[in-house]
Write an enzyme that holds these catalytic residues in place. Sequence first.
Site, PDB file in Angstrom:
ATOM      1  N   GLN A  86      -9.990 -11.976 -33.046  1.00 47.28           N
ATOM      2  CA  GLN A  86      -9.779 -10.665 -32.419  1.00 47.28           C
ATOM      3  C   GLN A  86     -11.063 -10.205 -31.735  1.00 47.28           C
ATOM      4  OE1 GLN A  86      -7.529  -7.958 -35.393  1.00 47.28           O
ATOM      5  NE2 GLN A  86      -8.269  -9.676 -36.622  1.00 47.28           N
ATOM      6  N   ASN A  87     -12.155 -10.924 -31.999  1.00 43.84           N
ATOM      7  CA  ASN A  87     -13.462 -10.526 -31.481  1.00 43.84           C
ATOM      8  C   ASN A  87     -13.598 -10.879 -30.002  1.00 43.84           C
ATOM      9  OD1 ASN A  87     -13.860  -9.823 -34.130  1.00 43.84           O
ATOM     10  ND2 ASN A  87     -15.116 -11.616 -34.614  1.00 43.84           N
ATOM     11  N   HIS A 104      -7.828 -11.027 -28.027  1.00 46.95           N
ATOM     12  CA  HIS A 104      -8.134  -9.710 -27.444  1.00 46.95           C
ATOM     13  C   HIS A 104      -9.131  -9.805 -26.291  1.00 46.95           C
ATOM     14  CE1 HIS A 104      -6.753  -7.636 -31.418  1.00 46.95           C
ATOM     15  NE2 HIS A 104      -5.757  -8.038 -30.692  1.00 46.95           N
ATOM     16  N   CYS A 112     -10.539  -8.761 -12.208  1.00 46.29           N
ATOM     17  CA  CYS A 112     -10.271  -7.785 -11.146  1.00 46.29           C
ATOM     18  C   CYS A 112      -8.877  -7.193 -11.335  1.00 46.29           C
ATOM     19  CB  CYS A 112     -10.360  -8.449  -9.769  1.00 46.29           C
ATOM     20  SG  CYS A 112      -9.895  -7.314  -8.430  1.00 46.29           S
ATOM     21  N   CYS A 131     -15.240  -7.164  -6.158  1.00 49.16           N
ATOM     22  CA  CYS A 131     -14.630  -8.424  -6.604  1.00 49.16           C
ATOM     23  C   CYS A 131     -14.946  -9.511  -5.574  1.00 49.16           C
ATOM     24  CB  CYS A 131     -13.118  -8.267  -6.726  1.00 49.16           C
ATOM     25  SG  CYS A 131     -12.266  -9.840  -6.966  1.00 49.16           S
ATOM     26  N   CYS A 134     -11.201 -10.739  -3.845  1.00 45.88           N
ATOM     27  CA  CYS A 134     -10.476  -9.929  -2.859  1.00 45.88           C
ATOM     28  C   CYS A 134     -11.405  -8.957  -2.137  1.00 45.88           C
ATOM     29  CB  CYS A 134      -9.340  -9.170  -3.559  1.00 45.88           C
ATOM     30  SG  CYS A 134      -9.920  -7.916  -4.724  1.00 45.88           S
ATOM     31  N   GLY A 171     -12.945 -11.448 -42.398  1.00 49.98           N
ATOM     32  CA  GLY A 171     -13.605 -10.287 -41.803  1.00 49.98           C
ATOM     33  C   GLY A 171     -12.711  -9.423 -40.946  1.00 49.98           C
ATOM     34  N   ASN A 197     -13.213 -11.372 -47.203  1.00 52.05           N
ATOM     35  CA  ASN A 197     -13.602 -10.086 -46.620  1.00 52.05           C
ATOM     36  C   ASN A 197     -14.616  -9.403 -47.537  1.00 52.05           C
ATOM     37  OD1 ASN A 197     -12.762  -8.833 -44.156  1.00 52.05           O
ATOM     38  ND2 ASN A 197     -11.949  -7.121 -45.352  1.00 52.05           N
ATOM     39  N   LEU A 198     -15.283  -8.386 -46.988  1.00 55.10           N
ATOM     40  CA  LEU A 198     -16.264  -7.658 -47.809  1.00 55.10           C
ATOM     41  C   LEU A 198     -15.530  -6.827 -48.861  1.00 55.10           C
ATOM     42  CD1 LEU A 198     -19.354  -7.405 -47.816  1.00 55.10           C
ATOM     43  CD2 LEU A 198     -19.124  -5.337 -46.408  1.00 55.10           C
TER      44      LEU A 198
HETATM   45  C1  BV8 Z   1       0.218  -4.285 -28.253  1.00 54.76           C
HETATM   46  C2  BV8 Z   1     -10.492  -5.343 -27.810  1.00 54.76           C
HETATM   47  C3  BV8 Z   1       2.256  -4.456 -27.050  1.00 54.76           C
HETATM   48  C4  BV8 Z   1     -11.190  -4.189 -27.197  1.00 54.76           C
HETATM   49  C5  BV8 Z   1      -8.960  -4.521 -29.534  1.00 54.76           C
HETATM   50  C6  BV8 Z   1       2.804  -1.998 -35.048  1.00 54.76           C
HETATM   51  C7  BV8 Z   1       2.528  -1.001 -35.926  1.00 54.76           C
HETATM   52  C8  BV8 Z   1       1.590   0.009 -35.562  1.00 54.76           C
HETATM   53  C9  BV8 Z   1       0.919  -0.003 -34.327  1.00 54.76           C
HETATM   54  C10 BV8 Z   1       1.207  -1.011 -33.460  1.00 54.76           C
HETATM   55  C11 BV8 Z   1       2.152  -1.987 -33.808  1.00 54.76           C
HETATM   56  N1  BV8 Z   1       2.223  -2.839 -32.770  1.00 54.76           N
HETATM   57  C12 BV8 Z   1       1.366  -2.424 -31.786  1.00 54.76           C
HETATM   58  C13 BV8 Z   1       0.738  -1.317 -32.190  1.00 54.76           C
HETATM   59  C14 BV8 Z   1      -0.256  -0.569 -31.420  1.00 54.76           C
HETATM   60  C15 BV8 Z   1      -1.677  -1.145 -31.527  1.00 54.76           C
HETATM   61  C16 BV8 Z   1      -2.165  -1.065 -32.936  1.00 54.76           C
HETATM   62  O1  BV8 Z   1      -2.123  -2.003 -33.705  1.00 54.76           O
HETATM   63  N2  BV8 Z   1      -2.684   0.126 -33.256  1.00 54.76           N
HETATM   64  C17 BV8 Z   1      -3.297   0.310 -34.594  1.00 54.76           C
HETATM   65  C18 BV8 Z   1      -4.567   1.133 -34.418  1.00 54.76           C
HETATM   66  C19 BV8 Z   1      -2.341   0.954 -35.530  1.00 54.76           C
HETATM   67  N3  BV8 Z   1      -1.741  -2.534 -31.056  1.00 54.76           N
HETATM   68  C20 BV8 Z   1      -1.880  -2.723 -29.709  1.00 54.76           C
HETATM   69  O2  BV8 Z   1      -1.943  -1.836 -28.894  1.00 54.76           O
HETATM   70  C21 BV8 Z   1      -1.972  -4.173 -29.263  1.00 54.76           C
HETATM   71  N4  BV8 Z   1      -1.111  -4.387 -28.143  1.00 54.76           N
HETATM   72  O3  BV8 Z   1       0.757  -3.997 -29.291  1.00 54.76           O
HETATM   73  O4  BV8 Z   1       0.861  -4.606 -27.065  1.00 54.76           O
HETATM   74  C22 BV8 Z   1       2.951  -5.625 -27.645  1.00 54.76           C
HETATM   75  C23 BV8 Z   1       2.340  -6.666 -28.366  1.00 54.76           C
HETATM   76  C24 BV8 Z   1       3.084  -7.724 -28.888  1.00 54.76           C
HETATM   77  C25 BV8 Z   1       4.390  -7.762 -28.719  1.00 54.76           C
HETATM   78  C26 BV8 Z   1       4.996  -6.732 -27.995  1.00 54.76           C
HETATM   79  C27 BV8 Z   1       4.266  -5.664 -27.464  1.00 54.76           C
HETATM   80  C28 BV8 Z   1      -3.375  -4.515 -28.735  1.00 54.76           C
HETATM   81  C29 BV8 Z   1      -4.390  -4.340 -29.758  1.00 54.76           C
HETATM   82  C30 BV8 Z   1      -5.746  -4.863 -29.236  1.00 54.76           C
HETATM   83  C31 BV8 Z   1      -6.691  -3.726 -28.934  1.00 54.76           C
HETATM   84  N5  BV8 Z   1      -8.016  -4.276 -28.633  1.00 54.76           N
HETATM   85  N6  BV8 Z   1     -10.160  -5.048 -29.200  1.00 54.76           N
HETATM   86  C32 BV8 Z   1     -12.506  -3.870 -27.870  1.00 54.76           C
HETATM   87  O5  BV8 Z   1     -12.943  -4.643 -28.736  1.00 54.76           O
HETATM   88  O6  BV8 Z   1     -13.082  -2.853 -27.445  1.00 54.76           O
HETATM   89  S1  BV8 Z   1      -8.597  -4.178 -31.188  1.00 54.76           S
HETATM   90  C33 BV8 Z   1     -10.142  -4.225 -31.992  1.00 54.76           C
HETATM   91  O7  BV8 Z   1      -9.931  -3.520 -33.175  1.00 54.76           O
HETATM   92  C34 BV8 Z   1     -10.577  -5.609 -32.420  1.00 54.76           C
HETATM   93  O8  BV8 Z   1     -10.315  -6.604 -31.472  1.00 54.76           O
HETATM   94  C35 BV8 Z   1      -9.765  -5.829 -33.676  1.00 54.76           C
HETATM   95  O9  BV8 Z   1      -8.509  -6.314 -33.379  1.00 54.76           O
HETATM   96  C36 BV8 Z   1      -9.613  -4.437 -34.190  1.00 54.76           C
HETATM   97  C37 BV8 Z   1     -10.628  -4.213 -35.237  1.00 54.76           C
HETATM   98  O10 BV8 Z   1     -10.162  -4.778 -36.387  1.00 54.76           O
HETATM   99  P1  BV8 Z   1     -11.134  -5.748 -37.202  1.00 54.76           P
HETATM  100  O11 BV8 Z   1     -11.644  -6.799 -36.290  1.00 54.76           O
HETATM  101  O12 BV8 Z   1     -10.402  -6.122 -38.399  1.00 54.76           O
HETATM  102  O13 BV8 Z   1     -12.396  -4.811 -37.527  1.00 54.76           O
HETATM  103  P2  BV8 Z   1     -12.475  -3.582 -38.540  1.00 54.76           P
HETATM  104  O14 BV8 Z   1     -13.740  -2.904 -38.267  1.00 54.76           O
HETATM  105  O15 BV8 Z   1     -11.212  -2.813 -38.550  1.00 54.76           O
HETATM  106  O16 BV8 Z   1     -12.576  -4.302 -39.984  1.00 54.76           O
HETATM  107  C38 BV8 Z   1     -13.684  -5.096 -40.275  1.00 54.76           C
HETATM  108  C39 BV8 Z   1     -13.393  -5.709 -41.638  1.00 54.76           C
HETATM  109  O17 BV8 Z   1     -14.479  -6.581 -41.945  1.00 54.76           O
HETATM  110  C40 BV8 Z   1     -13.303  -4.665 -42.751  1.00 54.76           C
HETATM  111  O18 BV8 Z   1     -12.164  -4.964 -43.552  1.00 54.76           O
HETATM  112  C41 BV8 Z   1     -14.610  -4.863 -43.546  1.00 54.76           C
HETATM  113  O19 BV8 Z   1     -14.409  -4.714 -44.944  1.00 54.76           O
HETATM  114  C42 BV8 Z   1     -14.963  -6.309 -43.236  1.00 54.76           C
HETATM  115  N7  BV8 Z   1     -16.398  -6.571 -43.220  1.00 54.76           N
HETATM  116  C43 BV8 Z   1     -17.388  -5.757 -42.759  1.00 54.76           C
HETATM  117  N8  BV8 Z   1     -18.599  -6.394 -42.895  1.00 54.76           N
HETATM  118  C44 BV8 Z   1     -18.327  -7.635 -43.414  1.00 54.76           C
HETATM  119  C45 BV8 Z   1     -16.928  -7.748 -43.599  1.00 54.76           C
HETATM  120  N9  BV8 Z   1     -16.339  -8.851 -44.107  1.00 54.76           N
HETATM  121  C46 BV8 Z   1     -17.162  -9.883 -44.458  1.00 54.76           C
HETATM  122  N10 BV8 Z   1     -18.528  -9.852 -44.290  1.00 54.76           N
HETATM  123  C47 BV8 Z   1     -19.135  -8.746 -43.788  1.00 54.76           C
HETATM  124  N11 BV8 Z   1     -20.465  -8.732 -43.661  1.00 54.76           N
END
Ligand code: BV8
Length: 231
Positions: A86-87, A104, A112, A131, A134, A171, A197-198
Site C-alpha cells: 500500500q506504500n 496505491h 498527466c 506535461c 501533451c 505493518g 505488526n507493532l
Molecule cells: C476505492 C495513497 C473504489 C495516497 C492511500 C469499504 C468499507 C469502508 C470504506 C471503504 C470500503 N471500500 C472503499 C472504501 C473507501 C476507502 C477506505 O477504505 N476508507 C477508509 C478510510 C475507511 N477506500 C478507498 O477509497 C480506495 N478506493 O475504494 O475505490 C473501489 C475499489 C475497489 C472496488 C470497487 C470500488 C482507495 C484507498 C487508497 C487511498 N490511498 N494511499 C497517500 O499515501 O497519500 S491509503 C494510505 O492509507 C496508505 O496507502 C494505506 O493504504 C493507508 C494507511 O494504512 P497503513 O499503511 O496500514 O498505515 P497506518 O498508519 O494506518 O497503520 C500503520 C500500522 O503499522 C499500524 O497498525 C501500526 O501499529 C503499525 N506500525 C507502526 N510502526 C511499526 C508498525 N508495525 C511494525 N513495525 C513498526 N515499526
Amino acid sequence: MMRVFVLTGAGVSAESGLGTFRDAGGIWARFDPMKLATPEAFAADPETVHEFYNLRRRNLIEAAPNAAHAALARLAGGVELFLCTQNIDDLHERAGSPQVHHMHGELLVARCGWCGRREECRGDLSVETICEGCWRVGGMRPDVVWFGEMPYGLDVIEARLAEADLFVAVGTSGAVYPAAGYVAMARELGIRTVEINLAPSDNAGAFDERRYGPATTEAPRFVAELLGQGG
Ligand code: BV8
C-alpha cells in the site's frame, strides 16, 4: 515452492523515518486525508496537495530501506513471493525486491491528468509543471491512488491471492479497503494468515497467527523461519 502473498503498509517503512498514517503523530494526525488525498481536494486546491506530496517525496529521497525491507527482499529468493504494498515509497525496490505491486501507486512517478502519460518524478511538482507528452500545463499529479479512486491491478492481486499457500500482512492497520479485506478473502480460501505488526490491527482477529513487535525485528525472524534458517 511455497507461494507466499505479502501485504505491506506504512509500518514497514516507519523505522526508515517515513511517518505512518494513523499512529500518534502520524501523517493523518497532522494533515486531513480528505483535504489532501482525494481528487476533489486536488481539483479544489492543487497547490496545497502538491506541497504535501513534494514534502513526502523529499523525505523519501533522504530515507533508506530497513531490515524489514531487506528481509522481504531475501524472502523472494526462497519462495514464490507476491509482494503487494500500500506504500507509495520505493524502499522495497531499493532493498532489492525484484517484484513489488504498488496497489496505491508510487510517489516517484508523476501522471498527466490530461493525457495519462507517466514519467519518473524526483523533483517538486506544481500547477506550472508542463506535461512532456501533451505539452499542457497543470495536469501533472503524483501517480498515487487517492480515496475514491480505484487501486491498481486488483485483478492481478486477487488472482495471486487465490493461488497463495500463505498470506502475511506486515505493518498495516487494516483500516483502508480493499486492502483491509484481503485477510478475510484469504481465510475464505483456507489460506494460513499471519499478522506482523507493532500492535493489533483493526482486523487482528481474522489472523491465524499474530506476531507483535517492530518490523525490523519480527520480519527478519519470520523470514528466517520460513526459509528454514531457524528463528
Ligand atoms: C476505492 C495513497 C473504489 C495516497 C492511500 C469499504 C468499507 C469502508 C470504506 C471503504 C470500503 N471500500 C472503499 C472504501 C473507501 C476507502 C477506505 O477504505 N476508507 C477508509 C478510510 C475507511 N477506500 C478507498 O477509497 C480506495 N478506493 O475504494 O475505490 C473501489 C475499489 C475497489 C472496488 C470497487 C470500488 C482507495 C484507498 C487508497 C487511498 N490511498 N494511499 C497517500 O499515501 O497519500 S491509503 C494510505 O492509507 C496508505 O496507502 C494505506 O493504504 C493507508 C494507511 O494504512 P497503513 O499503511 O496500514 O498505515 P497506518 O498508519 O494506518 O497503520 C500503520 C500500522 O503499522 C499500524 O497498525 C501500526 O501499529 C503499525 N506500525 C507502526 N510502526 C511499526 C508498525 N508495525 C511494525 N513495525 C513498526 N515499526
